[in-house]
Write a protein that holds these residues in place. Structure first.
Motif, mmCIF file in Angstrom:
data_model
loop_
_atom_site.group_PDB
_atom_site.id
_atom_site.type_symbol
_atom_site.label_atom_id
_atom_site.label_comp_id
_atom_site.label_asym_id
_atom_site.label_seq_id
_atom_site.Cartn_x
_atom_site.Cartn_y
_atom_site.Cartn_z
ATOM 1 N N MET A 135 25.846 -3.326 18.690
ATOM 2 C CA MET A 135 24.390 -3.280 18.725
ATOM 3 C C MET A 135 23.789 -3.890 19.870
ATOM 4 O O MET A 135 22.660 -3.346 20.259
ATOM 5 C CB MET A 135 23.909 -3.833 17.362
ATOM 6 N N ARG A 136 24.276 -4.970 20.311
ATOM 7 C CA ARG A 136 23.522 -5.663 21.477
ATOM 8 C C ARG A 136 23.677 -4.614 22.878
ATOM 9 O O ARG A 136 22.571 -4.795 23.435
ATOM 10 C CB ARG A 136 24.385 -6.716 21.758
ATOM 11 N N ARG B 126 16.689 -8.909 18.222
ATOM 12 C CA ARG B 126 16.612 -7.625 17.400
ATOM 13 C C ARG B 126 17.988 -7.292 16.886
ATOM 14 O O ARG B 126 18.137 -6.715 15.802
ATOM 15 C CB ARG B 126 16.163 -6.229 18.557
ATOM 16 N N CYS B 127 19.031 -7.462 17.543
ATOM 17 C CA CYS B 127 20.441 -7.417 17.031
ATOM 18 C C CYS B 127 20.573 -7.977 15.856
ATOM 19 O O CYS B 127 21.285 -7.625 14.847
ATOM 20 C CB CYS B 127 21.435 -7.757 18.326
ATOM 21 N N THR B 128 20.167 -9.353 15.835
ATOM 22 C CA THR B 128 20.497 -10.328 14.790
ATOM 23 C C THR B 128 19.632 -9.767 13.535
ATOM 24 O O THR B 128 19.921 -9.760 12.336
ATOM 25 C CB THR B 128 20.183 -11.821 15.206
ATOM 26 N N GLU C 163 19.119 -9.848 21.672
ATOM 27 C CA GLU C 163 19.638 -10.677 20.870
ATOM 28 C C GLU C 163 18.814 -10.836 19.504
ATOM 29 O O GLU C 163 19.535 -10.838 18.305
ATOM 30 C CB GLU C 163 20.028 -11.995 21.286
ATOM 31 N N LEU D 151 20.897 3.982 17.643
ATOM 32 C CA LEU D 151 20.443 2.937 16.509
ATOM 33 C C LEU D 151 19.978 3.668 15.312
ATOM 34 O O LEU D 151 20.234 3.376 14.317
ATOM 35 C CB LEU D 151 19.450 2.009 16.963
ATOM 36 N N PHE E 171 20.528 -2.208 21.957
ATOM 37 C CA PHE E 171 19.317 -2.832 22.106
ATOM 38 C C PHE E 171 18.861 -3.484 23.547
ATOM 39 O O PHE E 171 17.717 -3.370 23.930
ATOM 40 C CB PHE E 171 19.254 -4.136 21.075
ATOM 41 N N LEU F 185 28.279 -6.665 16.205
ATOM 42 C CA LEU F 185 27.068 -7.170 16.856
ATOM 43 C C LEU F 185 27.031 -6.830 18.424
ATOM 44 O O LEU F 185 26.189 -6.736 19.189
ATOM 45 C CB LEU F 185 26.711 -8.645 16.918
#
Length: 183
Positions: free
Chosen positions: A130-131, A147-149, A145, A85, A134, A127
């Motif tokens: 990244m999901r 953190r990803c958003t 979710e 990340l 995270f 997403l």
């Protein structure tokens, strides 16, 4: 500049993306691009059947650059989810022209259902990637979710924020936000 018989396809796509960032899809026109490239319209038609073909190739290139190449580069570096990340955030911040193209495509998607479908698919791919990262250290699925958003909203929205940050640079605030997401 003398006209070239066959300006490379990649040059047409790059010029199209620059024009898109500058003025939206309406700014992507064959004759002005040919003048800018010092190329002939025949060179354009060597690579593309029509303007729609160029627009589609531009979206293909954007997807390859911001999804496929990014994921491949991040994964090739190895490391744990936080390391990946950190590299993802650094890479996203290093694309000089990306925010302008990103915003132009998002604006275009508001008026074109086909572009909107494609944008949704790409955002979902971003997403989803990244999901998974995270989720490796988040407390639960909801935390991952969120953190990803937030990370994605920061990426998309940060270029639109014009506010000052008393005592801090924009970069300082962005770094603090990203560090918070990785805690």
């Amino acid at each position: 500049m003398p006209a070239q018989a066959r300006t490379p396809r990649s040059d047409w796509i790059a010029a199209g993306l620059t024009a898109l960032a500058r003025g939206g899809p309406e700014a992507v026109r064959v004759e002005p691009l040919a003048r800018e490239l010092g190329a002939t319209k025949g060179s354009f038609y060597w690579h593309f059947d029509d303007r729609a073909g160029l627009l589609e190739a531009m979206l293909d290139e954007w997807e390859r650059t911001v999804v496929d190449d990014v994921i491949a580069q991040i994964d090739a570096g190895g490391g744990d989810a936080r390391d990946r990340l950190r590299r993802l955030f650094a890479l996203a911040g290093s694309f000089r022209d990306l925010p302008a193209v990103e915003l132009a495509i998002r604006d275009w998607a508001r008026r074109d259902a086909g572009v909107a479908r494609r944008l949704k698919r790409l955002d979902n791919r971003r997403l989803d990637y990244m999901r998974t990262l995270f989720a490796a250290f988040a407390d639960d699925d909801a935390d991952a979710e969120v953190r990803c958003t937030l990370a994605f909203a920061l990426f998309v929205g940060h270029p639109l924020i014009a506010a000052d940050h008393p005592g801090r640079t924009r970069r300082d605030v962005l770094d603090l936000a990203l560090a918070h997401l990785l805690r």
